[in-house]
Design a protein around this motif. Structure first.
Motif, short mmCIF file in Angstrom:
data_model
loop_
_atom_site.label_atom_id
_atom_site.label_comp_id
_atom_site.label_asym_id
_atom_site.label_seq_id
_atom_site.Cartn_x
_atom_site.Cartn_y
_atom_site.Cartn_z
N PRO A 189 0.82 -1.22 0.00
CA PRO A 189 0.00 0.00 0.00
C PRO A 189 0.85 1.27 0.00
O PRO A 189 0.46 2.28 -0.59
N GLN A 190 2.01 1.21 0.62
CA GLN A 190 2.90 2.37 0.61
C GLN A 190 3.38 2.66 -0.81
O GLN A 190 3.46 3.81 -1.22
N LEU A 191 3.69 1.61 -1.55
CA LEU A 191 4.09 1.78 -2.94
C LEU A 191 2.96 2.40 -3.75
O LEU A 191 3.18 3.30 -4.55
N ALA A 192 1.75 1.93 -3.52
CA ALA A 192 0.59 2.50 -4.22
C ALA A 192 0.44 3.98 -3.88
O ALA A 192 0.13 4.80 -4.77
N ASN A 193 0.67 4.35 -2.62
CA ASN A 193 0.58 5.76 -2.23
C ASN A 193 1.65 6.60 -2.92
O ASN A 193 1.38 7.71 -3.36
N VAL A 194 2.86 6.07 -3.00
CA VAL A 194 3.94 6.80 -3.68
C VAL A 194 3.62 6.96 -5.16
O VAL A 194 3.82 8.03 -5.73
N GLN A 195 3.09 5.91 -5.78
CA GLN A 195 2.74 6.00 -7.19
C GLN A 195 1.61 7.01 -7.42
O GLN A 195 1.66 7.78 -8.39
N ALA A 196 0.65 7.05 -6.52
CA ALA A 196 -0.44 8.02 -6.63
C ALA A 196 0.09 9.44 -6.45
O ALA A 196 -0.31 10.36 -7.19
N ALA A 197 1.00 9.62 -5.51
CA ALA A 197 1.59 10.94 -5.29
C ALA A 197 2.40 11.38 -6.51
O ALA A 197 2.32 12.54 -6.94
N ASP A 198 3.17 10.47 -7.08
CA ASP A 198 3.94 10.78 -8.29
C ASP A 198 3.03 11.19 -9.44
O ASP A 198 3.31 12.14 -10.17
N ALA A 199 1.92 10.47 -9.60
CA ALA A 199 0.97 10.80 -10.67
C ALA A 199 0.36 12.18 -10.44
O ALA A 199 0.19 12.96 -11.38
N GLU A 200 0.04 12.49 -9.19
CA GLU A 200 -0.54 13.81 -8.89
C GLU A 200 0.48 14.92 -9.13
O GLU A 200 0.14 15.98 -9.64
N ILE A 201 1.73 14.69 -8.78
CA ILE A 201 2.79 15.68 -9.04
C ILE A 201 2.91 15.93 -10.54
O ILE A 201 3.00 17.08 -10.97
N GLN A 202 2.90 14.87 -11.33
CA GLN A 202 2.97 15.03 -12.79
C GLN A 202 1.78 15.81 -13.31
O GLN A 202 1.92 16.67 -14.19
N ARG A 203 0.58 15.52 -12.80
CA ARG A 203 -0.62 16.23 -13.23
C ARG A 203 -0.52 17.72 -12.90
O ARG A 203 -0.82 18.57 -13.73
N LEU A 204 -0.07 18.02 -11.69
CA LEU A 204 0.05 19.41 -11.28
C LEU A 204 1.14 20.15 -12.06
O LEU A 204 0.97 21.32 -12.41
N GLN A 205 2.24 19.46 -12.36
CA GLN A 205 3.29 20.09 -13.17
C GLN A 205 2.77 20.41 -14.56
O GLN A 205 3.11 21.46 -15.12
N ALA A 206 1.94 19.54 -15.11
CA ALA A 206 1.34 19.81 -16.42
C ALA A 206 0.42 21.02 -16.33
O ALA A 206 0.42 21.87 -17.23
N GLN A 207 -0.34 21.13 -15.27
CA GLN A 207 -1.22 22.29 -15.08
C GLN A 207 -0.41 23.57 -14.95
O GLN A 207 -0.78 24.61 -15.51
N LEU A 208 0.70 23.51 -14.23
CA LEU A 208 1.56 24.69 -14.08
C LEU A 208 2.17 25.10 -15.42
O LEU A 208 2.37 26.29 -15.68
#
Length: 50
Positions: free
Chosen positions: A22-41
């Motif tokens: 589950p920790q790996l899943a959380n890290v992967q979700a956080a990485d995906a959100e960071i990428q999404r936000l960087q695209a928005q920026l």
């Protein structure tokens, strides 16, 4: 077999503990959100005319 690399060490996903999965899943979700936000920026300044 799928692997993940942490600190230059490859680990098989099947070898991860029940607590690590589950920790790996959380890290992967956080990485995906960071990428999404960087695209928005990247879109925001040109959209505002800057």
């Amino acid at each position: 077999m799928s692997t993940i690399i942490i600190d230059d060490i490859a680990y098989g996903l099947t070898a991860l503990s029940g607590a690590a999965k589950p920790q790996l899943a959380n890290v992967q979700a956080a990485d995906a959100e960071i990428q999404r936000l960087q695209a928005q920026l990247a879109i925001a300044p040109p959209a505002r005319g800057r």
